[in-house]
Design an enzyme around this catalytic site. Structure first.
Site, PDB file in Angstrom:
ATOM      1  N   CYS A  24     -10.396  13.496 -24.228  1.00 27.22           N
ATOM      2  CA  CYS A  24      -9.413  13.805 -25.275  1.00 27.22           C
ATOM      3  C   CYS A  24      -9.748  15.134 -25.948  1.00 27.22           C
ATOM      4  CB  CYS A  24      -9.412  12.690 -26.311  1.00 27.22           C
ATOM      5  SG  CYS A  24      -8.203  12.949 -27.613  1.00 27.22           S
ATOM      6  N   GLN A  73      -4.713  -9.064 -30.748  1.00 28.87           N
ATOM      7  CA  GLN A  73      -5.711  -8.417 -29.886  1.00 28.87           C
ATOM      8  C   GLN A  73      -5.251  -6.986 -29.634  1.00 28.87           C
ATOM      9  OE1 GLN A  73      -8.533  -9.806 -29.396  1.00 28.87           O
ATOM     10  NE2 GLN A  73      -8.093 -11.959 -29.832  1.00 28.87           N
ATOM     11  N   ASP A 120     -12.612 -18.581 -32.165  1.00 29.22           N
ATOM     12  CA  ASP A 120     -12.492 -17.113 -32.179  1.00 29.22           C
ATOM     13  C   ASP A 120     -12.542 -16.617 -33.628  1.00 29.22           C
ATOM     14  OD1 ASP A 120     -11.918 -14.472 -31.702  1.00 29.22           O
ATOM     15  OD2 ASP A 120      -9.812 -14.790 -31.200  1.00 29.22           O
ATOM     16  N   CYS A 132     -16.121 -11.039 -31.935  1.00 28.18           N
ATOM     17  CA  CYS A 132     -16.063  -9.581 -32.070  1.00 28.18           C
ATOM     18  C   CYS A 132     -17.333  -9.069 -32.745  1.00 28.18           C
ATOM     19  CB  CYS A 132     -14.816  -9.160 -32.857  1.00 28.18           C
ATOM     20  SG  CYS A 132     -14.698  -9.951 -34.464  1.00 28.18           S
TER      21      CYS A 132
HETATM   22  C1  LIG Z   1     -10.472 -12.700 -34.588  1.00 27.44           C
HETATM   23  S1  LIG Z   1      -9.036 -13.399 -35.270  1.00 27.44           S
HETATM   24  C2  LIG Z   1      -8.510 -14.402 -33.939  1.00 27.44           C
HETATM   25  C3  LIG Z   1      -7.101 -14.872 -33.982  1.00 27.44           C
HETATM   26  C4  LIG Z   1      -6.563 -15.461 -32.685  1.00 27.44           C
HETATM   27  N1  LIG Z   1      -7.516 -16.346 -32.040  1.00 27.44           N
HETATM   28  C5  LIG Z   1      -6.120 -14.376 -31.737  1.00 27.44           C
HETATM   29  O1  LIG Z   1      -6.793 -14.151 -30.717  1.00 27.44           O
HETATM   30  O2  LIG Z   1      -5.096 -13.746 -31.981  1.00 27.44           O
HETATM   31  C6  LIG Z   1      -9.721 -14.490 -36.428  1.00 27.44           C
HETATM   32  C7  LIG Z   1      -8.731 -15.357 -37.165  1.00 27.44           C
HETATM   33  O3  LIG Z   1      -9.469 -16.154 -38.107  1.00 27.44           O
HETATM   34  C8  LIG Z   1      -8.700 -16.319 -39.281  1.00 27.44           C
HETATM   35  N2  LIG Z   1      -9.649 -16.629 -40.358  1.00 27.44           N
HETATM   36  C9  LIG Z   1     -10.421 -15.772 -41.073  1.00 27.44           C
HETATM   37  N3  LIG Z   1     -11.192 -16.449 -41.946  1.00 27.44           N
HETATM   38  C10 LIG Z   1     -10.908 -17.758 -41.772  1.00 27.44           C
HETATM   39  C11 LIG Z   1     -11.384 -18.954 -42.377  1.00 27.44           C
HETATM   40  N4  LIG Z   1     -12.309 -18.921 -43.335  1.00 27.44           N
HETATM   41  N5  LIG Z   1     -10.893 -20.149 -41.945  1.00 27.44           N
HETATM   42  C12 LIG Z   1      -9.965 -20.186 -40.969  1.00 27.44           C
HETATM   43  N6  LIG Z   1      -9.463 -19.084 -40.364  1.00 27.44           N
HETATM   44  C13 LIG Z   1      -9.927 -17.885 -40.755  1.00 27.44           C
HETATM   45  C14 LIG Z   1      -7.977 -14.987 -39.438  1.00 27.44           C
HETATM   46  O4  LIG Z   1      -6.809 -15.136 -40.216  1.00 27.44           O
HETATM   47  C15 LIG Z   1      -7.674 -14.614 -37.980  1.00 27.44           C
HETATM   48  O5  LIG Z   1      -6.410 -15.077 -37.602  1.00 27.44           O
END
Ligand SMILES: C[S@@+](CC[C@H](N)C(=O)[O-])C[C@H]1O[C@@H](n2cnc3c(N)ncnc32)[C@H](O)[C@@H]1O
Length: 405
Positions: A58, A241, A336, A362
Site C-alpha cells: 500500500c 466479523q 465467542d 480475539c
Molecule cells: C466477539 S463478539 C461475537 C459475536 C458473534 N458470535 C459473532 O460472531 O458475530 C462478542 C459478543 O459478546 C457480547 N457481549 C459482550 N459482553 C457480554 C456479556 N457480559 N455477556 C453477554 N454477551 C456479551 C457482545 O455484545 C458481542 O455480540
C-alpha cells in the site's frame, strides 16, 4: 547515531531490541540505526534488512496507522501470529495442534471505522496517522473491500455538514447486502432541518442506512447481512466479523469442531447470529448475548428464514450471571466472548457435561487463561486454528476445539 539489532516483535507489531528499545516497521534479525529517544529509535535506517522484509503493497503504509505489518512477508506474519497463540498457551502450560492459518485476502474488509474532521475547504476522511491523532486520507487503501471504498466520499459529505472544526467524527462503515450501512458518532446534534439535510445525503450517496449518534436517520433499503439461510438486519454499528472470508473460516472451524452430530446447541456471546443461524440448519439452538437489540435482529432473521430448526434467545450478562451447569444440558456449545474472555462462564462450562466446545477468541491471552481452566477440569484441547481477518495488523483471532475426556 545508535546501531542496534532487532530481537523480536512486540504485541503491537513494533520491532524490539535489547533495552527494550522499540523500533516500528522493523523485523527480527535486522540491524538498524537511528537516534535514541528514550525507549524509541527515531529517524530509523535499515542497515541489514531481514529476508522476510517485503515492499509494502500500500502506498499509504508509511504514514497510515491502519496497518502495522505490511513490510513483512505473508509467511512471516502467519508464523508470528501462530507463534503468539502458541506462546500464550505455553505460558499456561498448554500445547496444541495447529490447523493451517486462514488469512483473509487483501481488499476484503467489509467493516471499517473511519475518522473524519471538517476542514476550511471541506473535510478530511481516513485513518489516523501512525502514532498520532492526525487524520490522513487513504484513497488507495489495500485493506478495504472495493465496494466499501465509496464510504470514504460519503463520509466526507457527512463530515462537511455534521462535524465541528474542533472535534472528529467516527464513521463505522459496513458493507451490507444492499450497499453501504453507515453509523456516525460524535456528530452535531440532530434537529429538524439537519435531519432533512442528512436524508438528502442518504439519497444522493445511495446509502442503505444511516445512523447518527445512535439514532437511525434513514433506512432506504434493508441493511441485511446473510447468516446461513437467514437475512439479518443488525443494529447500526453492531459487531460483525471483519471480513466475509474470516467469518466463513470461523464458521467452518466451528462446524468442524462440533462435527455436525448434536441436535441441541448453545451459542454463548451470540451477537446477531453469525454462528447460531447457520448451525440452526441442523440443530436446535439457544443463543445468549447481552445486547437485546442484537438478539432481536437474530430472531427476526430466524423468523423469516425457511428450513431452520428452532432458535431461542436470551438476553443475559454472561460475566455477572453465567449459565450454571444444571442449565448447560446441550450436545455442543459455541463460545465467542469479547477480548476480556469468558472467565466466569468458562468456570461453569468446566463443570458441565457438554461433550464438545467450539471456542472462538480475539485475544490469545484470555483464551489461554480460559483454555487452562477447561483443561484442568477435564477437557482436552484438540486443536487451534488462527484466523487472520485483520490482515497486516497485530490483531490475532482463533477458533479451537475442546472435548470432554
Ligand atoms: C466477539 S463478539 C461475537 C459475536 C458473534 N458470535 C459473532 O460472531 O458475530 C462478542 C459478543 O459478546 C457480547 N457481549 C459482550 N459482553 C457480554 C456479556 N457480559 N455477556 C453477554 N454477551 C456479551 C457482545 O455484545 C458481542 O455480540
Amino acid at each position: 547515531m545508535t546501531q542496534i539489532q532487532i530481537e523480536r516483535l512486540g504485541h503491537q507489531g513494533d520491532g524490539i531490541a535489547a533495552g527494550p528499545i522499540f523500533v516500528p516497521l522493523t523485523l527480527p534479525g535486522e540491524t538498524v540505526s537511528g537516534t535514541l529517544d528514550g525507549t524509541k529509535l527515531t529517524d530509523v535506517r535499515i542497515d541489514t534488512p531481514s529476508e522476510d522484509r517485503v515492499r509494502p503493497p500500500c502506498r499509504h503504509y508509511k504514514s497510515c496507522g491502519g496497518c502495522q505489518l505490511q513490510h513483512a512477508s505473508d509467511a512471516f506474519v502467519a508464523d508470528w501470529k501462530v507463534g503468539i497463540v502458541r506462546y500464550a498457551l505455553a505460558a499456561q502450560g498448554l500445547k496444541a495442534d495447529f490447523k493451517p492459518i486462514a488469512t483473509s485476502p487483501e481488499k476484503s474488509r467489509r467493516r471499517a471505522v473511519l475518522s473524519a474532521r471538517r476542514t476550511k475547504k471541506g473535510a478530511l476522511v481516513g485513518f489516523h496517522k501512525r502514532a498520532s491523532d492526525i487524520v490522513i486520507e487513504v484513497p488507495d487503501c489495500t485493506l478495504l473491500h472495493a465496494d466499501l471504498m465509496p464510504a470514504i466520499e460519503a463520509a466526507k459529505a457527512l463530515a462537511e455538514v455534521g462535524a465541528s472544526r474542533k472535534g472528529e467524527i467516527s464513521i463505522t462503515a459496513t458493507l451490507c447486502n444492499n450497499g453501504l450501512d453507515l453509523a456516525v458518532t460524535g456528530g452535531k446534534p440532530l434537529d429538524g432541518p439537519f435531519l432533512s439535510v442528512l436524508a438528502q445525503l442518504v439519497e444522493h450517496w445511495g446509502l442503505a442506512r444511516l445512523a447518527w449518534n445512535g439514532e437511525i436517520v434513514a433506512a432506504r433499503l434493508p441493511a441485511t447481512q446473510t447468516f446461513g439461510k437467514a437475512q439479518v438486519i443488525p443494529p447500526p454499528g453492531a459487531f460483525l466479523q471483519a471480513t466475509h472470508a474470516g467469518e466463513q473460516a470461523l464458521l467452518t472451524a466451528v462446524k468442524d469442531a462440533i462435527g455436525g452430530q448434536g441436535k441441541l446447541g448453545l451459542d454463548l456471546f451470540a451477537g446477531c447470529g453469525t454462528f447460531t443461524l447457520p448451525l440452526a440448519e441442523h440443530a436446535q439452538m439457544h443463543a445468549v448475548e447481552s445486547e437485546a437489540a442484537m438478539l432481536e435482529a437474530l430472531n427476526g432473521g430466524w423468523r423469516h428464514a425457511q428450513g431452520l430448526k428452532g432458535v431461542t434467545t436470551e438476553a443475559r450478562d454472561l460475566f455477572r450471571n453465567p449459565i450454571i451447569p444444571e442449565d448447560l444440558k446441550y450436545d455442543f456449545a459455541v463460545i465467542d466472548p469479547p477480548r476480556a474472555g469468558a472467565e466466569a462462564q468458562v468456570a461453569e462450562l468446566a463443570k458441565s457435561d457438554i461433550p464438545v466446545l467450539a471456542f472462538v477468541s480475539c485475544n490469545p491471552v484470555t483464551f489461554a487463561r480460559d483454555a487452562a481452566h477447561l483443561v484442568k477440569s477435564g477437557y482436552k484441547l484438540d486443536w487451534v486454528q488462527v484466523v487472520d481477518q485483520f490482515r497486516w495488523s497485530s490483531h490475532v483471532e482463533l477458533a479451537a476445539r475442546f472435548s470432554a475426556v
